[in-house]
Design a protein around this motif. Structure first.
Motif, PDB file in Angstrom:
ATOM      1  N   VAL A 158       0.831  -1.201   0.000  1.00 33.02           N
ATOM      2  CA  VAL A 158       0.000   0.000   0.000  1.00 33.02           C
ATOM      3  C   VAL A 158       0.870   1.258   0.000  1.00 33.02           C
ATOM      4  O   VAL A 158       0.597   2.217  -0.739  1.00 33.02           O
ATOM      5  CB  VAL A 158      -0.956   0.003   1.210  1.00 33.02           C
ATOM      6  CG1 VAL A 158      -1.719   1.327   1.282  1.00 33.02           C
ATOM      7  CG2 VAL A 158      -1.940  -1.159   1.103  1.00 33.02           C
ATOM      8  N   ASP A 193       0.893   3.961  -3.077  1.00 29.64           N
ATOM      9  CA  ASP A 193       0.618   5.382  -2.870  1.00 29.64           C
ATOM     10  C   ASP A 193       1.766   6.256  -3.377  1.00 29.64           C
ATOM     11  O   ASP A 193       1.544   7.306  -3.987  1.00 29.64           O
ATOM     12  CB  ASP A 193       0.361   5.663  -1.390  1.00 29.64           C
ATOM     13  CG  ASP A 193      -0.983   5.111  -0.914  1.00 29.64           C
ATOM     14  OD1 ASP A 193      -1.820   4.772  -1.771  1.00 29.64           O
ATOM     15  OD2 ASP A 193      -1.177   5.008   0.318  1.00 29.64           O
ATOM     16  N   SER A 224      -5.795   4.950  -4.471  1.00 22.52           N
ATOM     17  CA  SER A 224      -5.854   4.930  -3.008  1.00 22.52           C
ATOM     18  C   SER A 224      -7.222   4.502  -2.491  1.00 22.52           C
ATOM     19  O   SER A 224      -7.321   3.892  -1.416  1.00 22.52           O
ATOM     20  CB  SER A 224      -5.493   6.310  -2.450  1.00 22.52           C
ATOM     21  OG  SER A 224      -6.373   7.298  -2.946  1.00 22.52           O
ATOM     22  N   ARG A 225      -8.312   4.789  -3.223  1.00 19.79           N
ATOM     23  CA  ARG A 225      -9.648   4.397  -2.765  1.00 19.79           C
ATOM     24  C   ARG A 225      -9.789   2.880  -2.698  1.00 19.79           C
ATOM     25  O   ARG A 225     -10.613   2.356  -1.937  1.00 19.79           O
ATOM     26  CB  ARG A 225     -10.716   4.982  -3.693  1.00 19.79           C
ATOM     27  CG  ARG A 225     -10.756   4.399  -5.085  1.00 19.79           C
ATOM     28  CD  ARG A 225     -11.837   5.043  -5.943  1.00 19.79           C
ATOM     29  NE  ARG A 225     -12.025   4.370  -7.219  1.00 19.79           N
ATOM     30  CZ  ARG A 225     -11.291   4.587  -8.296  1.00 19.79           C
ATOM     31  NH1 ARG A 225     -10.293   5.473  -8.244  1.00 19.79           N
ATOM     32  NH2 ARG A 225     -11.525   3.917  -9.423  1.00 19.79           N
ATOM     33  N   SER A 270      -6.577   1.511   0.007  1.00 18.20           N
ATOM     34  CA  SER A 270      -6.817   1.826   1.421  1.00 18.20           C
ATOM     35  C   SER A 270      -7.752   0.840   2.096  1.00 18.20           C
ATOM     36  O   SER A 270      -7.878   0.842   3.323  1.00 18.20           O
ATOM     37  CB  SER A 270      -7.387   3.241   1.541  1.00 18.20           C
ATOM     38  OG  SER A 270      -8.633   3.347   0.845  1.00 18.20           O
ATOM     39  N   ASP A 271      -8.410  -0.008   1.318  1.00 19.34           N
ATOM     40  CA  ASP A 271      -9.290  -1.041   1.875  1.00 19.34           C
ATOM     41  C   ASP A 271      -8.510  -2.346   1.963  1.00 19.34           C
ATOM     42  O   ASP A 271      -8.311  -3.031   0.954  1.00 19.34           O
ATOM     43  CB  ASP A 271     -10.511  -1.213   0.978  1.00 19.34           C
ATOM     44  CG  ASP A 271     -11.476  -2.279   1.494  1.00 19.34           C
ATOM     45  OD1 ASP A 271     -11.182  -2.887   2.552  1.00 19.34           O
ATOM     46  OD2 ASP A 271     -12.508  -2.527   0.828  1.00 19.34           O
ATOM     47  N   PRO A 272      -8.050  -2.732   3.152  1.00 16.31           N
ATOM     48  CA  PRO A 272      -7.197  -3.920   3.277  1.00 16.31           C
ATOM     49  C   PRO A 272      -7.907  -5.226   2.937  1.00 16.31           C
ATOM     50  O   PRO A 272      -7.243  -6.237   2.711  1.00 16.31           O
ATOM     51  CB  PRO A 272      -6.762  -3.891   4.750  1.00 16.31           C
ATOM     52  CG  PRO A 272      -7.832  -3.118   5.445  1.00 16.31           C
ATOM     53  CD  PRO A 272      -8.297  -2.093   4.460  1.00 16.31           C
ATOM     54  N   THR A 304      -6.667  -5.483  -3.553  1.00 15.80           N
ATOM     55  CA  THR A 304      -5.600  -5.156  -2.602  1.00 15.80           C
ATOM     56  C   THR A 304      -4.999  -6.426  -2.020  1.00 15.80           C
ATOM     57  O   THR A 304      -3.758  -6.552  -1.907  1.00 15.80           O
ATOM     58  CB  THR A 304      -6.141  -4.273  -1.472  1.00 15.80           C
ATOM     59  OG1 THR A 304      -6.754  -3.107  -2.018  1.00 15.80           O
ATOM     60  CG2 THR A 304      -5.034  -3.862  -0.514  1.00 15.80           C
TER      61      THR A 304
END
Length: 458
Positions: A160, A164, A246-247, A250-252, A257
């Motif tokens: 992540v 980013d 990132s949207r 950011s959700d693990p 992701t």
């Protein structure tokens, strides 16, 4: 005393690396583990080709083509030999020389070559003749694709954080000028679809297209560079990844992701960590090769990014002062001497070399701060592996043969001596020369290589 202990440590490391050797070899072999840190198009392969050719000629010819190499006077060299390192491909010296003779530049490196450049020197006096038949000075080198080098800082990141940072770089100049198609693709992408082989393959290909386009425009900070020149040890089709917006990242628990996080860790374990351990953690000296012409021909933003790339790489190598009382920890080498080298200086007039050197010093200021903390010695050098230009009709003029075979002359403006002196939109077109007909003679007029080797030997 300090010289003896330091000599012993180096010799003992050689025993660990190559197996048991005779006591004669223990104290007659001087091994320099040199890592060449060069980004793509920095001139590593041409440097190796010229260095080996010049040293070989020097041991056979009556003239001295490396006059400033005082630690190895011409009359002292008995022979020069290129030896493979076990398990590694040998540097293609003969192939490169054949291409040069046919007026073609050597191909870019797309695999790892491991080799030793062995200089056997003659005994200096009667006593040394009794003690040993010869003394060997060995430079142990590895040549590798520059694209792999920029991936090393990824070892210290999670997916992540890396994703980013990749997006952040793409939103700033100079990358943003080449990322519009990639960004448009991601903006309209439906991440509600579960990742499968076809969707992941398409997503990665779109990102790779961006990397290819950015590389062609002189961008140096591209990750993963290993996607441009894949290693057979890592399967990108099966375990690939690319930055996520990132949207999503950011959700693990998001499926994309989770998949890319897993593949990212696999990439570090299977490819990056072994790469660093095998080739970048065994050096005691380092040559950082830079092609400043590439940045100058684009913009100040390109040179600023090159400066950032160097600073990021500082954490990927083990640095430390060379002190006789400092024990080796787990037999790991620490880089105690660094040479920052601007290549292809034959492409600018001699009158601009001083400004070019100051510009090199400005671009390395970030990584040099790290070296000072570690008490590491460093110097800056300007070199050319071949003199491809001739003096022109004025102080700032050069003559050269272009790729079409025409002989022309350029007059240069003054090169800025620091980044702030370069207007943001200003650039300096880079000369594109044809390989000269008189290859060997032009290689004999290479500049700065003798000073560089002298620095590494001392």
């Amino acid at each position: 005393m300090s010289r003896f202990v330091n000599k012993f440590y180096k010799a003992f490391d050689t025993l660990v690396d190559t197996g048991a050797q005779s006591l004669e070899n223990l104290f007659s072999r001087d091994v320099h583990h040199v890592i060449i840190t060069g980004l793509s198009r920095s001139g590593k392969s041409m440097f190796f080709t010229t260095l080996m050719s010049l040293l070989s000629q020097r041991s056979q010819q009556t003239f001295d083509n490396l006059p400033l190499l005082r630690s190895l006077p011409k009359e002292l060299i008995q022979s020069v030999e290129l030896r493979p390192i076990e398990g590694e491909a040998l540097f293609p010296l003969d192939r490169n020389l054949q291409k040069l003779q046919s007026r073609q530049w050597p191909e870019s490196t797309e695999q790892i070559y491991g080799f030793e450049l062995v200089l056997t020197t003659k005994p200096l006096n009667a006593i040394s003749k009794l003690l040993r038949k010869s003394n060997q000075i060995i430079f142990r080198f590895h040549d590798y694709p520059g694209e792999w080098l920029t991936d090393l800082p990824m070892l210290h990141k999670e997916f992540v954080a890396w994703s980013d940072s990749a997006w952040s770089q793409q939103l700033n100049p100079p990358q943003k000028h080449y990322a519009s198609d990639w960004h448009a693709f991601v903006e309209s992408y439906d991440f509600d679809r579960l990742p499968n082989e076809e969707l992941v393959g398409d997503y990665m290909q779109q990102y790779r297209n961006y990397l290819i386009a950015a590389k062609s425009k002189g961008i140096t900070l591209l990750q993963p560079g290993s996607m441009l020149i894949p290693s057979p040890k890592f399967n990108w089709e099966k375990n690939g990844f690319a930055p996520l917006p990132s949207r999503i990242a950011s959700d693990p628990e998001h499926p994309w992701t989770l998949l890319f996080q897993k593949n990212f860790e696999h990439f570090k374990k299977i490819w990056l960590a072994p790469l660093q351990e095998s080739y970048f953690s065994k050096a005691d000296k380092q040559i950082v090769m830079l092609d400043l012409h590439q940045g100058l021909s684009h913009s100040r933003a390109h040179l600023n990014q090159l400066k950032e790339t160097l600073s990021n790489l500082a954490s990927s190598f083990v640095y430390g002062a060379d002190k006789w009382y400092k024990p080796k920890i787990l037999f790991r080498h620490e880089i105690s001497k660094v040479a920052f080298v601007a290549t292809k200086i034959d492409l600018i007039p001699n009158s601009q070399h001083e400004n070019f050197l100051h510009l090199l010093q400005d671009i390395t200021s970030g990584i040099r701060a790290h070296l000072r903390e570690k008490e590491v010695e460093f110097q800056h050098f300007l070199i050319s592996a071949m003199q491809t230009t001739d003096p022109g009709s004025c102080e700032n003029c050069l003559r050269f043969t272009n790729p079409d075979g025409d002989y022309e002359e350029w007059e240069f403006e003054s090169i800025p001596d620091r980044l702030k002196a370069l207007d943001p939109e200003q650039n300096y077109p880079a000369i594109n020369t044809m390989v000269p007909k008189d290859v060997l003679a032009r290689m004999n007029h290479a500049q700065g290589i003798d000073r560089l080797i002298e620095y590494l030997i001392k």
